[in-house]
Design a protein around this motif. Structure first.
Motif, short mmCIF file in Angstrom:
data_model
loop_
_atom_site.label_atom_id
_atom_site.label_comp_id
_atom_site.label_asym_id
_atom_site.label_seq_id
_atom_site.Cartn_x
_atom_site.Cartn_y
_atom_site.Cartn_z
N SER A 177 0.86 -1.18 0.00
CA SER A 177 0.00 0.00 0.00
C SER A 177 0.90 1.23 0.00
O SER A 177 2.02 1.21 0.52
CB SER A 177 -0.92 0.00 1.21
OG SER A 177 -0.15 0.00 2.39
N THR A 178 0.41 2.29 -0.62
CA THR A 178 1.20 3.52 -0.70
C THR A 178 0.36 4.69 -0.19
O THR A 178 -0.88 4.62 -0.20
CB THR A 178 1.64 3.81 -2.15
OG1 THR A 178 0.49 3.90 -2.98
CG2 THR A 178 2.56 2.72 -2.67
N ARG A 179 1.05 5.73 0.25
CA ARG A 179 0.37 6.94 0.72
C ARG A 179 0.98 8.15 0.03
O ARG A 179 2.13 8.12 -0.40
CB ARG A 179 0.55 7.11 2.23
CG ARG A 179 -0.16 6.08 3.04
CD ARG A 179 -0.01 6.42 4.50
NE ARG A 179 -0.60 5.38 5.31
CZ ARG A 179 -0.72 5.44 6.62
NH1 ARG A 179 -0.24 6.47 7.28
NH2 ARG A 179 -1.28 4.47 7.28
N ASP A 180 0.23 9.18 0.02
CA ASP A 180 0.71 10.45 -0.51
C ASP A 180 1.74 11.01 0.48
O ASP A 180 1.49 11.03 1.70
CB ASP A 180 -0.47 11.42 -0.65
CG ASP A 180 -0.10 12.71 -1.34
OD1 ASP A 180 1.09 13.09 -1.30
OD2 ASP A 180 -1.00 13.33 -1.92
N PRO A 181 2.89 11.45 0.02
CA PRO A 181 3.91 12.00 0.94
C PRO A 181 3.40 13.18 1.77
O PRO A 181 3.91 13.42 2.87
CB PRO A 181 5.03 12.45 0.00
CG PRO A 181 4.84 11.65 -1.24
CD PRO A 181 3.38 11.37 -1.34
N LYS A 182 2.38 13.86 1.29
CA LYS A 182 1.82 14.99 2.05
C LYS A 182 1.25 14.53 3.39
O LYS A 182 1.26 15.28 4.37
CB LYS A 182 0.77 15.71 1.23
CG LYS A 182 1.37 16.44 0.03
CD LYS A 182 0.34 17.32 -0.63
CE LYS A 182 0.86 17.93 -1.90
NZ LYS A 182 1.94 18.84 -1.76
N GLU A 183 0.74 13.29 3.46
CA GLU A 183 0.23 12.76 4.72
C GLU A 183 1.35 12.70 5.76
O GLU A 183 1.14 13.02 6.93
CB GLU A 183 -0.37 11.37 4.52
CG GLU A 183 -1.67 11.36 3.74
CD GLU A 183 -2.24 9.96 3.65
OE1 GLU A 183 -2.25 9.22 4.66
OE2 GLU A 183 -2.69 9.60 2.53
N TYR A 184 2.52 12.30 5.34
CA TYR A 184 3.65 12.22 6.26
C TYR A 184 4.10 13.63 6.67
O TYR A 184 4.46 13.85 7.83
CB TYR A 184 4.82 11.47 5.60
CG TYR A 184 4.52 10.01 5.39
CD1 TYR A 184 4.59 9.10 6.44
CD2 TYR A 184 4.15 9.55 4.13
CE1 TYR A 184 4.31 7.77 6.24
CE2 TYR A 184 3.86 8.21 3.92
CZ TYR A 184 3.94 7.32 4.98
OH TYR A 184 3.66 6.00 4.79
N GLU A 185 4.07 14.56 5.74
CA GLU A 185 4.44 15.93 6.05
C GLU A 185 3.52 16.49 7.13
O GLU A 185 3.97 17.18 8.05
CB GLU A 185 4.38 16.80 4.80
CG GLU A 185 5.46 16.48 3.78
CD GLU A 185 5.28 17.22 2.47
OE1 GLU A 185 4.39 18.10 2.37
OE2 GLU A 185 6.04 16.92 1.54
#
Length: 78
Positions: free
Chosen positions: A62-70
């Motif tokens: 599964s992948t997430r948008d890097p903005k979620e981590y930011e």
């Protein structure tokens, strides 16, 4: 190498030590019969040991948008 793999699968030997032993055994056998050595090895595609294994090759993480981590690093609740 392929012959050693075939022998291990046929005899249900799945440890590295067993594989190494089979390779050494085949080397000794070939030294006794130099005429039987193929000068052109056959290259065959690698295949899974069972059909279940092939599904693992199709699995994707599964992948997430890097903005979620930011946002997490900034202290926002997700």
């Amino acid at each position: 190498m392929d012959q050693a793999i075939d022998e291990c699968v046929k005899k249900k030997l799945f440890s590295a030590n067993d594989f190494s032993d089979v390779v050494e055994y085949l080397k000794r056998q070939r030294s006794l019969k130099p005429d039987s050595i193929s000068q052109h090895p056959v290259h065959r595609p690698t295949k899974p040991l069972s059909e279940k294994d092939s599904s693992v090759l199709l699995a994707r993480p599964s992948t997430r948008d890097p903005k979620e981590y930011e946002e997490v690093f900034k202290g926002a609740a997700v």
